[in-house]
Design a protein around this motif. Structure first.
Motif, short mmCIF file in Angstrom:
data_model
loop_
_atom_site.label_atom_id
_atom_site.label_comp_id
_atom_site.label_asym_id
_atom_site.label_seq_id
_atom_site.Cartn_x
_atom_site.Cartn_y
_atom_site.Cartn_z
N GLU A 247 0.84 -1.20 0.00
CA GLU A 247 0.00 0.00 0.00
C GLU A 247 0.88 1.25 0.00
OE1 GLU A 247 -3.63 2.04 2.64
OE2 GLU A 247 -2.58 0.26 3.38
N THR A 248 0.53 2.19 -0.85
CA THR A 248 1.25 3.47 -0.91
C THR A 248 0.57 4.46 0.03
OG1 THR A 248 1.87 3.08 -3.21
CG2 THR A 248 2.02 5.34 -2.41
N THR A 249 1.37 5.08 0.90
CA THR A 249 0.85 6.07 1.84
C THR A 249 1.68 7.34 1.75
OG1 THR A 249 2.23 5.22 3.65
CG2 THR A 249 0.02 4.29 3.43
N VAL A 250 1.13 8.41 2.25
CA VAL A 250 1.84 9.70 2.28
C VAL A 250 1.96 10.14 3.72
CG1 VAL A 250 1.80 12.11 1.57
CG2 VAL A 250 0.99 10.34 -0.01
N GLU A 251 3.20 10.35 4.16
CA GLU A 251 3.47 10.82 5.51
C GLU A 251 3.66 12.32 5.49
OE1 GLU A 251 6.75 8.75 7.22
OE2 GLU A 251 5.63 6.89 7.47
N GLN A 252 2.87 13.00 6.28
CA GLN A 252 2.96 14.45 6.32
C GLN A 252 4.18 14.89 7.13
OE1 GLN A 252 -0.82 15.86 7.82
NE2 GLN A 252 -1.74 15.82 5.79
N SER A 253 4.82 15.93 6.66
CA SER A 253 6.01 16.44 7.32
C SER A 253 5.65 17.13 8.63
CB SER A 253 6.74 17.43 6.40
OG SER A 253 7.80 18.06 7.08
N ASP A 254 6.53 16.98 9.63
CA ASP A 254 6.34 17.65 10.91
C ASP A 254 6.75 19.13 10.83
OD1 ASP A 254 5.46 15.30 12.06
OD2 ASP A 254 7.48 14.70 12.69
N GLU A 255 7.53 19.47 9.81
CA GLU A 255 8.00 20.84 9.65
C GLU A 255 6.95 21.68 8.93
OE1 GLU A 255 10.74 21.86 11.01
OE2 GLU A 255 11.25 19.84 11.71
N GLU A 259 8.35 18.89 3.18
CA GLU A 259 7.69 18.15 2.12
C GLU A 259 7.15 16.82 2.64
OE1 GLU A 259 10.19 17.63 -1.23
OE2 GLU A 259 10.35 19.77 -1.69
N ASP A 260 5.96 16.46 2.19
CA ASP A 260 5.40 15.15 2.54
C ASP A 260 6.22 14.05 1.87
OD1 ASP A 260 3.47 16.55 3.89
OD2 ASP A 260 1.93 16.31 2.34
N GLU A 261 6.25 12.88 2.51
CA GLU A 261 7.02 11.76 1.98
C GLU A 261 6.09 10.62 1.57
OE1 GLU A 261 11.27 10.87 3.53
OE2 GLU A 261 10.03 11.27 5.29
N THR A 262 6.35 10.05 0.41
CA THR A 262 5.60 8.88 -0.04
C THR A 262 6.31 7.62 0.47
OG1 THR A 262 4.82 10.00 -2.03
CG2 THR A 262 4.75 7.60 -2.03
N LYS A 263 5.57 6.76 1.11
CA LYS A 263 6.10 5.52 1.65
C LYS A 263 5.34 4.33 1.09
CE LYS A 263 9.17 7.28 4.58
NZ LYS A 263 10.62 6.99 4.50
N ILE A 264 5.99 3.19 1.10
CA ILE A 264 5.38 1.94 0.66
C ILE A 264 5.25 1.03 1.88
CG2 ILE A 264 5.49 0.03 -0.95
CD1 ILE A 264 5.39 2.77 -2.29
N ASP A 265 4.02 0.79 2.31
CA ASP A 265 3.77 -0.09 3.46
C ASP A 265 3.61 -1.53 2.95
OD1 ASP A 265 3.88 2.04 5.18
OD2 ASP A 265 1.71 2.33 5.24
#
Length: 352
Positions: A247-255, A259-265
């Motif tokens: 599953e592809t997810t997007v992690e929102q940046s804490d800053e 920039e948001d990061e795309t991750k593969i779960d």
């Protein structure tokens, strides 16, 4: 006769299969000139072309557990009179919880219970219920999509065994369908709680052990559903497993301006459950691809040709020549090469 080389002392970055290398951009000698250089042009170091099996593999950290949990809500109103223990396993025909001292029972299927079932009811949900009734040992009816009087007789027998009123009907909310046995992850309410339709009762998960790994988007090639992987457990033992979900997810940046990061779960289902481990850190070895019996050279032996593609500096005694080659799999600092009239044992130049 002077050689006409279109060389440029410029380094280019090559990225393939997760490998980054810097290659010199050169040009092939023009066709009408000899493709040889003097001894002064010999490379500082050489490497032999080898024939081997090339495997694109990477290890990543993961977590062993039971996978995602789901919330179980009730369709009933009343008082909770019994709850299962956390970590317990509930199987077909067993109670998930009790309301007003009557059980809500687990059965297997993919269609959620959405109505009461009684004589004359027809549909795929009827067949799903009858399949479960049959699996629990009750007979005398035909498993199909019609709830007949024979089905009602079997239901009465089932209700008698459960100590319930023998109505021959299945009330909405008294049966819950899941795809298989479930594990009780946590209890949202406790006995003596008053509930109404929509109240969350439990959080459950599957009973199979899974490892989960979060990959960067650049490593997506590793995550192919159905691919086998090796999982190394805390005791050092290794078990085989298979990727069951990606599953592809997007992690929102804490800053604020990050920039948001795309991750593969990646979810990995183990073929056998390790004893005595509920949750633990594990290492997962992914194999993205494999090429057997191919010619390979160090990645940094590649030269980026000014006219496009890649080449190798072949060393033959005191002379050298540039030959164009095709590239295949990149792995472990080496690259598969074809063409250029090269063979196993051919010497090629590499940067010092």
């Amino acid at each position: 006769m002077s050689r006409k080389w279109t060389t440029a002392a410029v380094a280019g970055a090559l990225v393939a299969g997760g490998v980054t290398a810097y290659v010199l951009i050169v040009g092939l000698p023009q066709a009408e000139e000899p493709a040889q250089a003097g001894a002064s042009n010999l490379p500082a170091a050489t490497a032999g072309v080898t024939r081997t099996t090339l495997v694109d593999k990477e290890s990543h950290d993961g977590t062993l557990g039971y996978g995602d949990t789901g919330a179980l809500t009730t369709r009933l109103s009343g008082t909770v009179t019994w709850m299962p223990a956390t970590e317990s396993t509930i199987r077909r025909g067993q109670p998930l919880y009790k309301v007003d001292n009557e059980p809500v029972l687990l059965m297997y299927g993919t269609t959620p219970a959405y109505r009461a079932l009684s004589s004359g009811t027809k549909g795929t949900d009827v067949k799903q219920f009858e399949q479960n009734l049959w699996a629990l040992g009750y007979r005398g009816f035909t498993v199909d999509d019609t709830f007949t009087s024979a089905t009602a007789d079997a239901v009465e027998e089932w209700q008698e065994d459960l100590g319930l009123d023998e109505t021959g009907t299945v009330g909405l909310g008294r049966v819950v369908f899941e795809t298989g046995a479930v594990r009780v992850d946590s209890r949202t309410v406790e006995p003596d709680a008053t509930v109404q339709p929509g109240t969350e009762i439990l959080k459950t998960s599957g009973i199979g052990r899974v490892a989960t790994v979060k990959l960067d988007a650049a490593d997506q090639r590793l995550a192919k559903k159905g691919t086998k992987v090796d999982v190394t457990l805390p005791d050092g033992s290794t078990v085989q497993a298979k990727i069951s979900g990606v599953e592809t997810t997007v992690e929102q940046s804490d800053e604020p301006n990050g920039e948001d990061e795309t991750k593969i779960d990646v979810t990995i289902r183990l073929t056998r459950a390790p004893a005595g481990l509920d949750e633990a850190a594990v290492t997962v070895l992914f194999v993205a691809s494999q090429r057997e019996n191919v010619l390979t050279v160090p990645v940094n032996a590649l030269l980026a040709l000014s006219e496009g593609g890649y080449g190798l500096q072949v060393v033959d005694g005191t002379t050298t020549r540039i030959v164009a080659v095709g590239t295949g799999l990149f792995a472990d600092g080496r690259v598969e090469v074809t063409g250029g009239d090269i063979s196993e044992g051919t010497k090629v130049g590499v940067p010092a």
